[in-house]
Design a protein around this motif. Structure first.
Motif: not given
Length: 132
Positions: A114, A116, A118, A123, A125
Motif C-alpha cells: 500500500r 501512503f 500525509t 494519513l 492510503g
C-alpha cells in the motif's frame, strides 16, 4: 546511465534488503529509474516522459516495499499533481501514470503493498497492491 555520476544533480535511492537497489531521478522532462546490484553499474528500467502539458518540479521519489517488493515512483508535476508509477515485479513492468494530488503532500511511505501519504495532517492510503 551506466554510472551514478551521470545523474548529476541526484535523486532518491531505495532497496528492500535484496541484491538490487533502485535510483529515481529526472533527465530533462522524463522520470527515469535505474537498478544496480553493485552501486557502480546501473541499468535503466523506466524512462517515461511527463504527462502532456506538465513539467517535473522536483526529483521523482522512489519507494520500495521491503515485504512485497512493490516499487512506486512519485514525480511532482507543475500542475500541482503527482504522476505515480508502480511496478509489482522489481521494475520489469510499470503501470501507466496514476495522477494524484501532489502539491500539498508532506510525505510518502509504502508498506504491505500500500502507498501512503500525509495531506494536511491526514494519513491517506491506497486499497492495496496494484494501486486500486
Amino acid at each position: 546511465p551506466s554510472s551514478y555520476a551521470a545523474w548529476g544533480t541526484g535523486g532518491w535511492i531505495a532497496g528492500n534488503e535484496s541484491a538490487t537497489i533502485w535510483h529515481s531521478g529526472a533527465i530533462g522532462n522524463s522520470t527515469v529509474v535505474c537498478a544496480s546490484s553493485d552501486g557502480s553499474t546501473w541499468s535503466q528500467v523506466l524512462n517515461v516522459a511527463c504527462p502532456a502539458g506538465a513539467t517535473i518540479t522536483a526529483h521523482p521519489r522512489i519507494l520500495c516495499d521491503r515485504i512485497t517488493g512493490m516499487l512506486a515512483v512519485v514525480t511532482p508535476l507543475s500542475s500541482g499533481l503527482a504522476a505515480i508509477y508502480v511496478s509489482l515485479d522489481g521494475g520489469l513492468v510499470w503501470s501507466d501514470p496514476i495522477l494524484s494530488t501532489g502539491s500539498n503532500v508532506a510525505g510518502y511511505a509504502i508498506a504491505n503493498g500500500r502507498l501512503f501519504c500525509t495531506v494536511a495532517a491526514n494519513l491517506m492510503g491506497t486499497l492495496g497492491v496494484g494501486m486500486s
